[in-house]
Design a protein around this motif. Structure first.
Motif, short mmCIF file in Angstrom:
data_model
loop_
_atom_site.label_atom_id
_atom_site.label_comp_id
_atom_site.label_asym_id
_atom_site.label_seq_id
_atom_site.Cartn_x
_atom_site.Cartn_y
_atom_site.Cartn_z
N THR A 54 -9.26 -52.11 -23.36
CA THR A 54 -8.12 -52.14 -24.27
C THR A 54 -8.13 -53.42 -25.10
OG1 THR A 54 -6.71 -53.15 -22.57
CG2 THR A 54 -6.64 -50.74 -22.78
N SER B 229 -5.12 -55.39 -27.24
CA SER B 229 -3.68 -55.37 -27.49
C SER B 229 -3.33 -56.42 -28.52
CB SER B 229 -2.92 -55.63 -26.18
OG SER B 229 -1.52 -55.73 -26.42
N GLU B 230 -2.76 -55.98 -29.67
CA GLU B 230 -2.30 -56.92 -30.67
C GLU B 230 -0.98 -57.57 -30.26
OE1 GLU B 230 -2.94 -53.79 -31.35
OE2 GLU B 230 -4.74 -53.77 -32.62
N VAL B 231 -0.16 -56.83 -29.51
CA VAL B 231 1.13 -57.37 -29.10
C VAL B 231 0.95 -58.52 -28.12
CG1 VAL B 231 3.32 -56.82 -27.98
CG2 VAL B 231 2.25 -55.15 -29.50
N ASP B 232 0.10 -58.32 -27.10
CA ASP B 232 -0.14 -59.36 -26.09
C ASP B 232 -1.27 -60.32 -26.47
OD1 ASP B 232 1.85 -58.23 -24.50
OD2 ASP B 232 0.43 -56.84 -23.58
N ASP C 83 -4.61 -59.92 -26.27
CA ASP C 83 -5.61 -59.99 -25.21
C ASP C 83 -6.48 -58.76 -25.23
OD1 ASP C 83 -4.12 -57.93 -24.04
OD2 ASP C 83 -3.09 -59.24 -22.64
N THR D 133 -9.23 -56.34 -22.38
CA THR D 133 -9.64 -56.08 -21.00
C THR D 133 -11.07 -55.57 -21.00
OG1 THR D 133 -7.37 -55.54 -20.37
CG2 THR D 133 -9.11 -54.78 -18.91
N THR E 84 -8.93 -59.55 -17.83
CA THR E 84 -8.08 -59.51 -19.02
C THR E 84 -7.93 -60.93 -19.53
OG1 THR E 84 -6.85 -57.59 -18.21
CG2 THR E 84 -5.82 -58.89 -19.94
N SER F 76 5.43 -52.02 -33.29
CA SER F 76 4.20 -52.05 -32.50
C SER F 76 3.35 -53.28 -32.81
CB SER F 76 3.36 -50.80 -32.79
OG SER F 76 3.04 -50.70 -34.17
#
Length: 457
Positions: free
Chosen positions: A85, A87-90, A92, A94, A170, A309
């Protein structure tokens, strides 16, 4: 000897024989029963022999190999199993990978006639020295343990060691979203020794860029993986010193088609829908006002959905520019109709006041002929057809305007009106605003799209 009673009438005596069996003394004589002892656990015996062969108890494995001498070289190679994954929000990503370490520990050397290595699981790892690698800027990481710990230790007769483990990590990825969703991101996974500085442990990629292998089937729904590559740098900590750090860099380019369907096309259609009001009669208030309000609310919903998002960054993204410019175009179409409606209302009031100041035109003979006489009205037949109903109501508005012009040109009436062309000066062609908007709005939006896509593509 032991005596056991078997029946009410007889009993037997048991005793050990010379062959390891049991002598049974019954009423009818002696019998020999070959009952042997249980064999020892060969697995435990083999494990003990392996530890004895490696002389585990003869050395202090809490110390690194060649302690007090030059730094021990530890080669590393990585095989990326999956990139799970992003993630733009977090901020990070994985990743699951196989992390392999190579070093030489002469304390583990053993004699061998066929030069074959010995392979062990995680139980022996806890009894010897292994490099203390960790992932810098990692948020979560774990070693897989299904069905057992995914750890392998292979020891060669000359003391060379291969230590492999399967890890999911992650880690943080600092993303620049100023060009989102037309962006390209580069993330890094950093590997470093936790305790040993470069004076004790020299960490390096075993085969350079070839030390990093990836599975050809790795794919992501939102990104295209462009390339993987490795680098090596030194990291400095003020309290402990310099450490070798290995980097795994991978470059990702975002797929744009999803955002074209979900964001750009709906926004463009809402802007085009707002232009429909320019072709609707300005007196159709129930038709034009709901159309403008609907497009404004729809654009607000699209903007809210996109930002929900995304992380709350303090800079403007590329998608924000497109959506807000589209929102301004939709909003201006509503303002355009408000201006047209207001000017039409002002024009009607001025016409009404002017009609009240004009004398009765009942004495004018054949007003229809006078309206098309250019010497009297100043309008040719072509001009009358061209002007049409622009800016005037259809129920005799044009006739009243021309009759008012005729009345103003009469020298008997000029004294009653300050200027002979006063009516012309106050008349505003409000219909022309819609006519020009049909060209100006689409042209400006097309120009914006050309500039936007030429910059970000």
């Amino acid at each position: 000897w032991r005596r056991f009673k078997t029946t009410r009438e007889s009993s037997i005596d048991l005793g050990w024989g010379w062959g390891g069996g049991t002598w049974i003394v019954a009423t009818d004589g002696f019998h020999y029963c070959p009952i042997y002892k249980r064999s020892p656990d060969m697995t435990k015996s083999l494990m003990t022999k392996s530890e004895q062969l490696l002389r585990i108890d003869d050395h202090d494995f809490t110390m690194r190999p060649a302690f007090g001498g030059p730094p021990i070289p530890v080669g590393v190679d990585v095989q990326v199993e999956s990139l799970d994954t992003i993630s733009e929000v977090d901020m990070d990503f994985t990743m699951t990978l196989y992390l392999r370490h190579y070093w030489k520990d002469e304390r583990l050397s053993f004699p061998s006639t066929n030069n074959q290595s010995m392979t062990f699981d995680s139980r022996l790892v806890k009894k010897i020295w292994v490099p203390d690698m960790f992932f810098v800027h990692s948020k979560r990481s774990f070693i897989h343990d299904t069905t057992t710990d995914n750890v392998m230790l292979r020891v060669y007769p000359d003391g060379n060691v291969l230590y492999s483990l399967r890890v999911t990590v992650t880690a943080m990825c600092n993303m620049d979203l100023s060009r989102f969703p037309l962006d390209t991101q580069t993330c890094s996974l950093e590997i470093e020794s936790y305790a040993y500085t470069d004076d004790d442990l020299m960490l390096y990629w075993k085969k350079g860029n070839e030390s990093l292998n990836t599975d050809d089937r790795i794919s992501l729904s939102q990104f295209l993986i462009q390339k993987f590559h490795t680098t090596t740098k030194l990291a400095f900590y003020s309290s402990t010193g310099w450490y070798n750090r290995l980097y795994i860099h991978f470059t990702l380019r975002r797929h744009i088609f999803f955002f074209l369907l979900q964001t750009y096309f709906p926004a463009t259609l809402m802007v085009m829908l707002s232009w429909v009001s320019f072709w609707i009669d300005r007196r159709a208030v129930p038709a034009r006002v709901p159309l403008g309000i609907t497009t404004v609310l729809t654009m607000s919903t699209i903007i809210t959905g996109v930002n929900a998002s995304m992380p709350r960054v303090s800079y403007i993204k590329a998608v924000d520019i497109y959506l807000w410019v589209s929102f301004v175009f939709v909003f201006l179409s509503v303002i355009e109709y408000a201006a047209v409606n207001y000017l039409s209302t002002v024009q009607e009031r001025k016409e009404r006041k002017l009609r009240e100041r004009l004398p009765c035109t009942c004495g004018i003979g054949n007003p229809d002929e006078m309206m098309i006489d250019p010497q009297i009205t100043g309008y040719g037949s072509t001009d009358v057809n061209i002007t049409g109903n622009y800016g005037l109501p259809e129920n005799g508005g044009r006739q009243e305007r021309i009759l008012a012009q005729v009345a103003l040109n009469d020298p008997q009436i000029t004294g009653q009106v300050k200027a002979s062309r006063g009516y012309v000066n106050i008349w505003i062609d409000t219909h022309a605003i819609d006519k020009y908007s049909r060209v100006v709005f689409p042209g400006a939006y097309i120009l914006f799209n050309i500039i936007y896509w030429s910059i970000y593509l």
